[in-house]
Design an enzyme around this catalytic site. Sequence first.
Site, short mmCIF file in Angstrom:
data_model
loop_
_atom_site.label_atom_id
_atom_site.label_comp_id
_atom_site.label_asym_id
_atom_site.label_seq_id
_atom_site.Cartn_x
_atom_site.Cartn_y
_atom_site.Cartn_z
N GLY A 182 32.99 22.93 6.08
CA GLY A 182 34.06 24.66 6.52
C GLY A 182 35.33 23.83 6.54
O GLY A 182 36.25 24.47 7.22
N HIS A 183 35.51 23.27 5.13
CA HIS A 183 37.25 22.82 4.99
C HIS A 183 36.83 22.13 3.20
O HIS A 183 35.25 22.41 2.85
CB HIS A 183 37.09 21.37 6.11
CG HIS A 183 36.42 19.97 5.46
ND1 HIS A 183 35.39 19.49 6.30
CD2 HIS A 183 36.13 19.04 4.64
CE1 HIS A 183 34.05 18.81 6.25
NE2 HIS A 183 35.31 18.41 4.65
N ALA A 184 38.10 21.80 3.39
CA ALA A 184 38.21 21.53 2.19
C ALA A 184 39.34 19.96 1.68
O ALA A 184 39.53 19.46 2.46
CB ALA A 184 39.08 22.86 0.91
N ARG B 144 33.58 24.01 1.06
CA ARG B 144 32.45 23.93 1.44
C ARG B 144 31.98 23.94 2.75
O ARG B 144 32.30 23.33 3.54
CB ARG B 144 32.00 22.39 0.78
CG ARG B 144 32.51 20.87 1.65
CD ARG B 144 33.67 20.04 2.19
NE ARG B 144 34.44 20.34 1.07
CZ ARG B 144 34.47 19.03 -0.13
NH1 ARG B 144 33.82 18.28 0.73
NH2 ARG B 144 35.30 18.52 -0.93
N ILE C 145 41.74 20.75 4.93
CA ILE C 145 42.33 22.07 5.31
C ILE C 145 40.89 22.57 6.06
O ILE C 145 39.82 23.12 5.22
CB ILE C 145 42.48 22.49 4.29
CG1 ILE C 145 43.36 22.36 2.77
CG2 ILE C 145 42.88 24.04 4.08
CD1 ILE C 145 43.38 23.03 1.74
#
Length: 132
Positions: free
Chosen positions: A48-50, A95, A120
């Site tokens: 749940g981030h980049a 992702r 992020i």
Amino acid sequence: MSTPKRIVLPKIEDRRGNLSVIEEDSLPFKFKRVYYLYDVPSGASRGGHAHCKQSALLIALSGSFDVKIKNGISVEIFTLNKPNEGLLIPNGYWRELDNFSSGGICLVLASGAFEEEDYIRDYKEYLKFKRS
């Protein structure tokens, strides 16, 4: 390494069990951090981030899980379920990991040490990042 892609790791087969190897020059980046996810409860999701700068290689050491990759325009889902296959994720891709099987273990080789400012964690912020 501009888009996420599967890679096949060397597999040395032996009647006593198989062995796969990841050597420093076999990846498009030098890894600085290794960690793994395990005992993920049924229905839970991870990621749940980049990352702004870091790239990663994800491998299902045991069991299986899905990796949903977003680039701000399209979505692609990769199912990882073989310990001699990995998913290379360059920086700049969102992702999400879910659908972990019982006993699923995700090994991650990251190109950098943990730095909160490289993450992020809000998808709306990610979309702004992609447009900049």
